[in-house]
Design a protein around this motif. Sequence first.
Motif, PDB file in Angstrom:
ATOM      1  N   GLY A 282      37.392  45.096  38.869  1.00 26.76           N
ATOM      2  CA  GLY A 282      38.102  44.473  37.767  1.00 26.76           C
ATOM      3  C   GLY A 282      39.612  44.669  38.084  1.00 26.76           C
ATOM      4  N   LEU A 283      39.687  45.764  38.712  1.00 25.26           N
ATOM      5  CA  LEU A 283      41.295  46.416  38.693  1.00 25.26           C
ATOM      6  C   LEU A 283      41.893  45.598  40.009  1.00 25.26           C
ATOM      7  N   GLY A 284      43.453  45.689  39.958  1.00 22.74           N
ATOM      8  CA  GLY A 284      43.837  45.128  41.378  1.00 22.74           C
ATOM      9  C   GLY A 284      44.102  43.593  40.965  1.00 22.74           C
ATOM     10  N   ARG A 285      44.434  42.936  42.189  1.00 22.73           N
ATOM     11  CA  ARG A 285      44.754  41.635  41.964  1.00 22.73           C
ATOM     12  C   ARG A 285      43.821  40.558  41.252  1.00 22.73           C
ATOM     13  N   ARG A 286      44.284  39.896  40.223  1.00 20.16           N
ATOM     14  CA  ARG A 286      43.373  38.933  39.437  1.00 20.16           C
ATOM     15  C   ARG A 286      43.489  37.531  40.031  1.00 20.16           C
ATOM     16  N   GLY A 289      46.611  35.676  39.876  1.00 13.78           N
ATOM     17  CA  GLY A 289      47.678  36.316  40.620  1.00 13.78           C
ATOM     18  C   GLY A 289      48.415  37.474  40.156  1.00 13.78           C
ATOM     19  N   SER A 290      48.074  37.878  38.854  1.00 18.25           N
ATOM     20  CA  SER A 290      48.607  39.033  38.086  1.00 18.25           C
ATOM     21  C   SER A 290      48.061  40.351  38.682  1.00 18.25           C
ATOM     22  N   VAL A 291      48.379  41.560  38.413  1.00 16.70           N
ATOM     23  CA  VAL A 291      47.743  42.935  38.931  1.00 16.70           C
ATOM     24  C   VAL A 291      47.459  43.618  37.759  1.00 16.70           C
ATOM     25  N   ALA A 292      45.977  44.027  37.724  1.00 16.17           N
ATOM     26  CA  ALA A 292      45.653  44.670  36.618  1.00 16.17           C
ATOM     27  C   ALA A 292      45.365  46.216  36.925  1.00 16.17           C
ATOM     28  N   PHE A 296      45.568  48.020  31.740  1.00 13.55           N
ATOM     29  CA  PHE A 296      45.292  46.652  31.428  1.00 13.55           C
ATOM     30  C   PHE A 296      43.775  46.665  30.710  1.00 13.55           C
ATOM     31  N   LEU A 297      43.120  47.712  31.034  1.00  9.06           N
ATOM     32  CA  LEU A 297      41.558  48.187  30.587  1.00  9.06           C
ATOM     33  C   LEU A 297      41.477  49.150  29.760  1.00  9.06           C
ATOM     34  N   THR A 298      42.576  49.802  29.167  1.00  8.67           N
ATOM     35  CA  THR A 298      42.511  51.035  28.234  1.00  8.67           C
ATOM     36  C   THR A 298      42.755  49.991  26.615  1.00  8.67           C
ATOM     37  N   SER A 299      42.049  50.638  25.715  1.00  2.98           N
ATOM     38  CA  SER A 299      42.194  49.887  24.486  1.00  2.98           C
ATOM     39  C   SER A 299      42.618  50.974  23.351  1.00  2.98           C
TER      40      SER A 299
END
Length: 395
Positions: A282-286, A289-292, A296-299
């Motif tokens: 789920g990380l990397g290019r979405r 087109g955006s890059v995670a 992005f996954l920390t909350s």
Amino acid sequence: MSGRLPSHNQLVLPLLEVCNEAGGRIHAQDAYAAIEEKLSLTPAALEMTVRGGGNTTVSKFHHRVRWARHHAVESGLLQSSSRGVWELTAAAEDKLCRNQTGIVFTIWETELGQVLWGTAEQAAAVIEPGSIDLVYTSPPYPLLQPKEYGNLNSSDWLKWMGDLAEQWSGLLADTGSLVVNIGSISVAGKPFKDPYVARFEIDLIDRLGLHLVDEHFWHNPAKLPGPVQWVSVKKKRLKNSVEHLLWFAKSEDFKSNNDNVREAESPHTTRFRKNALESGKGLGRRPGGSVAGKGFLTSNGTSIPSVLQVQAHEGPHSAYRRACKEHDIRPHPAISPLALPDRFIRLTTEPGDLVYDPMAGSLATCYAAELLKRRWIGSELSAHYIAGGTLRFGS
Ligand SMILES: C[S@@+](CC[C@H](N)C(=O)[O-])C[C@H]1O[C@@H](n2cnc3c(N)ncnc32)[C@H](O)[C@@H]1O
């Protein structure tokens, strides 16, 4: 003095009024006399007759009052409690409690807010243009079966609400928002949804130049299955348990802070984030087109959902309903849960800002604003609903 005899339609309201003035029930003979006096009818008008049964003649005035009474009974406004005695129904009492004077009265206030008794149309004329930070309201939505406070078909509703939205837009500060809570309705006799919500949005955008910021939803799982014909009887459609909260801004510079409405994140989302972080999936290019990255996954354990999951209205044991019962006041039939106005007041205003609900009903928006230390104005047509609503605020 009037030499003309009013039509039976014109006699309905005076009939209800004399009944009300007599304490809610009146004998037919007393009703004739009271209406005669109220309308200052001339002797000539009262002497007119019509043919009755057999070869008799009866007073044309009495004949018309009886028709008016018949009409009022058919409309659910009068009932016969005993022979020759006419009695107001609860619906008629409510109708008589609507402000039909054309004047807006401030009938109650707190340090932060005031309740105006009058129509939203007239109330808008006494509020300072550009002074309101949030107009939040739940208008009666169009229905084919009129409810007790009067609903229109969707095209009349669109004209009515379009005109009102224009007035509200003028009252808003440039940084202000308008939020309208409405439900869906079906096309009469067809298994289709009436697209009036979309038409309303487009009218406000195209004609009034408002900006649609977002559509939020109120999911009420306890709603009964409907539309009944298409959900329960013919089993074609699914239950409609969602209402719309349409959020418009007057300009791009609208005031809003989503940190004010964060909710606890669901355990499912927390698990998903944790797994994704551990596995790197789920990380990397979405796909967009955006890059995670990992950020992005920390909350912080909160989320900002646009669907509000709130169980039905305030239940039979709520403070509002208990207070209405104690004071022998019928509760409002369509109360908003406080969580709905609460969310938009937090989101789009700050303490001290001014919130206005033009169709305030049981004063739910006003009470939510009071609790959040915002200034507020509520206008409402029905004195009954205001009387019940004021009980929310304690003594
Ligand atoms: C759906 S209810 C609002 C309920 C409210 N949100 C609450 O939680 O109690 C709509 C209200 O609009 C009021 N109303 C209808 N026409 C109006 C008008 N022209 N001006 C002011 N109020 C009006 C009705 O009396 C009713 O109380």
